[in-house]
Design a protein around this motif. Structure first.
Motif: not given
Length: 276
Positions: A20-30
């Motif tokens: 969940v964290f990994r998807h959310a942070i990649q969504e934020y930065f990409s």
């Protein structure tokens, strides 16, 4: 579009990070949604005077490795970014609660991760600062008495307390309260990107490519149950062990046999959702 940011924060042993964290942070930065926010967050516009912290204090913090690298140039202090200013204010609070410089340095090593390959940003820390500014979540910096530190959302911290912490004695510093102290008003209208933790969990299941089927139950516009089904070839015992000990998990495992040999397992997992 910015490159993907590799995030492997060293606080994972205190507050573990999952898909969940990994998807959310990649969504934020990409994604494009917060491109302007990222530019503003990393613009060096705050002087030492803007921090309202005396020069001698900041110099002392720097000597004790409390500040991120690269903030002091040959001609003196460079300007700070908004994310760095939030960390300076966090140090102030640690000191007010009696934390030693050594313990604060240990917390800093866990949560303020330096990434020179991506414009000298602090991926995990910046992500949670953004959540404090633009969502209804209130992320916290967590510090145990020995200086072991972490950072996470309210839900992540609660899960970690139940499964990983050996003590409930800890200091929690609210990032949202620091943002307010600096003078920003958190929570403008909530962008669609800021999904709840449960919604992000569903999105993670959908994107994983491992699930044959994902079903969701709603009540009063909120998700109450998530059911996922997948087919595997493996040990039924291992899958049963995964279900054991999960307070909010229940499910079933159906074995398919052909010519007297087990061909596959149909695993259905249901997760009860306590809140969104």
């Amino acid at each position: 579009m910015r490159k993907k940011v590799k995030v492997d924060p060293s606080d994972k042993y205190l507050i573990p990070k999952g898909n969940v964290f990994r998807h959310a942070i990649q969504e934020y930065f990409s994604g494009e949604h917060f491109k302007k926010t990222q530019e503003n967050f990393n613009m060096r516009k705050y002087t030492v005077g803007d921090t309202k912290i005396p020069y001698r204090v900041i110099n002392n913090w720097d000597k004790n490795n409390l500040l991120p690298k690269g903030l002091k140039g040959n001609m003196g202090w460079r300007k700070f970014t908004f994310v760095e200013l939030v960390w300076l204010k966090a140090i102030e609070r640690f000191r007010a609660y009696g934390f030693s410089l050594d313990k604060i340095a240990r917390v800093k090593a866990s949560i303020v991760d330096w990434d020179k390959n991506h414009n000298e940003i602090y991926p995990a820390f910046e992500y949670y600062v953004a959540r404090a500014c633009f969502s209804d979540d209130d992320p916290y910096i967590v510090a145990l008495a020995n200086g072991v530190g972490g950072i996470g959302s309210t839900e992540e911290i609660e899960i970690a307390k139940q499964k990983h912490f050996k003590t409930n004695d800890m200091l929690l510093i609210s990032l949202k309260s620091i943002v307010k102290e600096i003078g920003l008003t958190p929570m403008p209208p909530r962008p669609l990107i800021w999904l709840s933790n449960t919604e992000t969990e569903v999105l993670s299941d959908l994107r994983s490519g491992e699930k044959d089927e994902v079903k969701i139950k709603f009540r009063k516009n909120k998700i109450t149950d998530i059911e996922t089904s997948e087919t595997k070839i493996g040990s039924a015992t291992q899958e049963i062990q995964k279900l054991n000990g999960e307070d909010r998990m229940y499910g079933s495992i159906l074995a398919k046999y052909e010519n007297g040999k087990r061909q596959s397992l149909r695993i259905t997992k249901n997760r009860r959702v306590s809140d969104n």
